[in-house]
Design an enzyme around this catalytic site. Structure first.
Site, PDB file in Angstrom:
ATOM      1  N   SER A  83       0.800  -1.227   0.000  1.00 24.52           N
ATOM      2  CA  SER A  83       0.000   0.000   0.000  1.00 24.52           C
ATOM      3  C   SER A  83       0.832   1.277   0.000  1.00 24.52           C
ATOM      4  O   SER A  83       0.302   2.363   0.210  1.00 24.52           O
ATOM      5  CB  SER A  83      -0.971  -0.001   1.175  1.00 24.52           C
ATOM      6  OG  SER A  83      -0.286  -0.373   2.329  1.00 24.52           O
ATOM      7  N   THR A 180      -1.103   2.860   4.872  1.00 21.20           N
ATOM      8  CA  THR A 180      -0.330   4.079   4.660  1.00 21.20           C
ATOM      9  C   THR A 180       0.709   4.262   5.759  1.00 21.20           C
ATOM     10  O   THR A 180       0.395   4.063   6.928  1.00 21.20           O
ATOM     11  CB  THR A 180      -1.294   5.287   4.715  1.00 21.20           C
ATOM     12  OG1 THR A 180      -2.181   5.191   3.622  1.00 21.20           O
ATOM     13  CG2 THR A 180      -0.547   6.610   4.681  1.00 21.20           C
ATOM     14  N   THR A 198       1.641   6.872   0.447  1.00 22.09           N
ATOM     15  CA  THR A 198       0.670   5.792   0.218  1.00 22.09           C
ATOM     16  C   THR A 198       0.378   5.589  -1.263  1.00 22.09           C
ATOM     17  O   THR A 198       0.554   6.513  -2.064  1.00 22.09           O
ATOM     18  CB  THR A 198      -0.663   6.132   0.936  1.00 22.09           C
ATOM     19  OG1 THR A 198      -1.523   4.998   0.933  1.00 22.09           O
ATOM     20  CG2 THR A 198      -1.390   7.287   0.276  1.00 22.09           C
ATOM     21  N   ARG A 208      -8.652   9.224  -8.233  1.00 21.16           N
ATOM     22  CA  ARG A 208      -8.960   9.479  -6.815  1.00 21.16           C
ATOM     23  C   ARG A 208      -7.684   9.880  -6.048  1.00 21.16           C
ATOM     24  O   ARG A 208      -6.628   9.275  -6.168  1.00 21.16           O
ATOM     25  CB  ARG A 208      -9.558   8.226  -6.186  1.00 21.16           C
ATOM     26  CG  ARG A 208      -9.969   8.388  -4.719  1.00 21.16           C
ATOM     27  CD  ARG A 208      -8.946   7.834  -3.771  1.00 21.16           C
ATOM     28  NE  ARG A 208      -9.389   7.847  -2.370  1.00 21.16           N
ATOM     29  CZ  ARG A 208      -8.612   7.550  -1.350  1.00 21.16           C
ATOM     30  NH1 ARG A 208      -7.362   7.217  -1.544  1.00 21.16           N
ATOM     31  NH2 ARG A 208      -9.073   7.573  -0.121  1.00 21.16           N
ATOM     32  N   VAL A 209      -7.812  10.920  -5.265  1.00 19.51           N
ATOM     33  CA  VAL A 209      -6.738  11.345  -4.368  1.00 19.51           C
ATOM     34  C   VAL A 209      -7.274  11.229  -2.945  1.00 19.51           C
ATOM     35  O   VAL A 209      -8.437  11.582  -2.688  1.00 19.51           O
ATOM     36  CB  VAL A 209      -6.323  12.801  -4.682  1.00 19.51           C
ATOM     37  CG1 VAL A 209      -5.453  13.379  -3.573  1.00 19.51           C
ATOM     38  CG2 VAL A 209      -5.582  12.863  -6.024  1.00 19.51           C
ATOM     39  N   GLY A 210      -6.465  10.730  -2.044  1.00 17.61           N
ATOM     40  CA  GLY A 210      -6.916  10.529  -0.666  1.00 17.61           C
ATOM     41  C   GLY A 210      -6.494  11.659   0.260  1.00 17.61           C
ATOM     42  O   GLY A 210      -6.181  12.775  -0.166  1.00 17.61           O
ATOM     43  N   ASP A 211      -6.470  11.341   1.538  1.00 18.16           N
ATOM     44  CA  ASP A 211      -6.121  12.338   2.552  1.00 18.16           C
ATOM     45  C   ASP A 211      -4.629  12.599   2.669  1.00 18.16           C
ATOM     46  O   ASP A 211      -4.209  13.638   3.174  1.00 18.16           O
ATOM     47  CB  ASP A 211      -6.662  11.888   3.917  1.00 18.16           C
ATOM     48  CG  ASP A 211      -6.153  10.493   4.313  1.00 18.16           C
ATOM     49  OD1 ASP A 211      -5.970   9.649   3.412  1.00 18.16           O
ATOM     50  OD2 ASP A 211      -5.947  10.244   5.511  1.00 18.16           O
ATOM     51  N   THR A 231      -4.308   7.093   9.236  1.00 17.41           N
ATOM     52  CA  THR A 231      -4.392   6.040   8.231  1.00 17.41           C
ATOM     53  C   THR A 231      -5.828   5.523   8.244  1.00 17.41           C
ATOM     54  O   THR A 231      -6.537   5.675   9.241  1.00 17.41           O
ATOM     55  CB  THR A 231      -3.362   4.918   8.491  1.00 17.41           C
ATOM     56  OG1 THR A 231      -3.479   3.918   7.469  1.00 17.41           O
ATOM     57  CG2 THR A 231      -3.561   4.269   9.851  1.00 17.41           C
ATOM     58  N   GLY A 232      -6.247   4.962   7.139  1.00 18.05           N
ATOM     59  CA  GLY A 232      -7.630   4.481   7.046  1.00 18.05           C
ATOM     60  C   GLY A 232      -8.331   5.127   5.872  1.00 18.05           C
ATOM     61  O   GLY A 232      -7.682   5.629   4.954  1.00 18.05           O
ATOM     62  N   GLY A 234      -9.481   7.558   3.693  1.00 17.87           N
ATOM     63  CA  GLY A 234      -9.085   8.956   3.566  1.00 17.87           C
ATOM     64  C   GLY A 234     -10.251   9.915   3.446  1.00 17.87           C
ATOM     65  O   GLY A 234     -10.186  11.047   3.926  1.00 17.87           O
TER      66      GLY A 234
HETATM   67  N1  ASP Z   1      -5.586   7.008   3.986  1.00 15.29           N
HETATM   68  C1  ASP Z   1      -5.243   6.315   2.761  1.00 15.29           C
HETATM   69  C2  ASP Z   1      -6.131   6.809   1.645  1.00 15.29           C
HETATM   70  O1  ASP Z   1      -7.306   6.999   1.863  1.00 15.29           O
HETATM   71  C3  ASP Z   1      -5.415   4.848   2.836  1.00 15.29           C
HETATM   72  C4  ASP Z   1      -4.659   4.175   3.912  1.00 15.29           C
HETATM   73  O2  ASP Z   1      -4.412   4.700   4.977  1.00 15.29           O
HETATM   74  O3  ASP Z   1      -4.272   3.047   3.677  1.00 15.29           O
HETATM   75  O4  ASP Z   1      -5.641   6.957   0.563  1.00 15.29           O
END
Ligand code: ASP
Length: 319
Positions: A83, A180, A198, A208-211, A231-232, A234
């Site tokens: 990841s 992440t 990540t 898609r872009v995450g947090d 993490t988690g 996003g």
């Molecule tokens: N926070 C990350 C995202 O949403 C994913 C992850 O923590 O694994 O891109």
């Protein structure tokens, strides 16, 4: 001594440990007010190795920014970490796209999003911070900037992650993948930096872009107060700017643990769609106190001091 006051969270349990340094370090060495014992924390147990590298960098007298970059590069280079960086699970089109951010003790920040074919997004994020007047570069622009600054284009899709994608494509089954790396470090000069890297959610929509590249969402550092990383899922972090919130609660006097719990409780009260969703936070204040909390169980994190390199499992709200 700063570290004799360190308290780890009451509800954490040690789930793994490895001795980092055979050489013992005299506490007198750090007794002066200008030199402190360094500390590194990061999300997820497999990142003990990245913390160990970051601590090596700190003990050589380098900055927390160098430690964050070098530590996170270890995870980015690992083909077995599915990841982050090389071997990251691709998006719905089978393309590995990467997000990363970095922040130093002066409040400078840099990030990249939707970056492709570059092994070390954390280093590109640092260059965005140091070489441009901008904070974030995305996609083709980020790649162009990286290549102009000497990074090589390379294939990051390993055989294993390609197989996982082919399997997902044929069955389109739901998969959960949250690993992440988010890291915070304090150096001998008592300066804190943070970083996140990540490949984001497995099989996410292309684009898609995450947090992770959003400053204040997956990571925030204020050198007077402390820092936080997430993490988690996003999307749940981006809507609430969780890391910024945690640092602000610590500014009000909350411990890192209470601040992480506050952020998770607030998220919990704000929605009711947590099926298949988890969000976890890790925080470190300038006194070296660590806190961690998660919506659901399973979140592990690493704490590395000059004496030890250990992983813990955090407590969670939804038991
Ligand atoms: N926070 C990350 C995202 O949403 C994913 C992850 O923590 O694994 O891109």
């Amino acid at each position: 001594m700063r570290f004799s006051r360190r308290k780890f969270i009451k509800s954490s349990s040690i789930i793994g440990s490895s001795l980092l340094f055979s050489r013992s370090i005299s506490s007198d060495l750090f007794a002066s007010t200008s030199e402190n014992k360094p500390i590194v924390v990061s999300t997820w147990k497999p990142n003990l190795k990245s913390n160990a590298r970051a601590m090596e960098v700190l003990l050589e007298g380098n900055s927390s920014l160098d430690a964050i970059e070098e530590g996170i590069k270890v995870t980015e280079s690992d083909p077995n970490d599915n990841s982050v960086g090389l071997g990251g699970i691709p998006d719905e089109l089978g393309i590995v796209t990467l997000d990363a951010s970095i922040m130093d003790w002066n409040g400078n920040a840099g990030s990249v999003a939707f970056l492709q074919n570059i092994l070390h997004p954390i280093s590109v994020a640092r260059l965005v911070m140091e070489k441009t007047n901008h904070v974030m570069l995305v996609g083709e622009g980020a790649k162009k900037f990286a290549i102009e600054n000497g990074f090589k284009e390379e294939n990051l899709l390993t055989e294993k992650s390609n197989e996982a994608w082919l399997k997902w494509k044929s069955k389109k089954q739901k998969t959960e993948n949250h690993d992440t790396i988010g890291m915070l470090a304090i150096d001998k000069m008592n300066n804190m930096s943070g970083g996140v890297s990540t490949s984001g959610m497995s099989f996410k929509l292309h684009g898609r872009v995450g947090d992770s590249p959003i400053i204040g969402a997956a990571m925030f550092v204020d050198n007077k107060i402390g820092g936080a990383v997430s993490t988690g899922n996003g999307e749940y972090v981006m809507r609430t700017l969780g890391s910024f919130l945690i640092v602000e609660k610590m500014r009000e006097g909350f411990s890192p643990q209470n601040a992480c719990e506050y952020a998770i409780e607030r998220l919990f009260k704000s929605r009711n769609d947590f099926d298949g969703v988890n969000v976890s936070y890790l925080a470190l204040n300038k006194s070296g106190e660590v806190g961690a909390y998660s919506l659901k169980k399973g979140f592990t994190y690493c704490v590395t001091t000059t004496e030890e390199n250990k992983s813990y499992e955090s407590d969670c709200l939804m038991k």
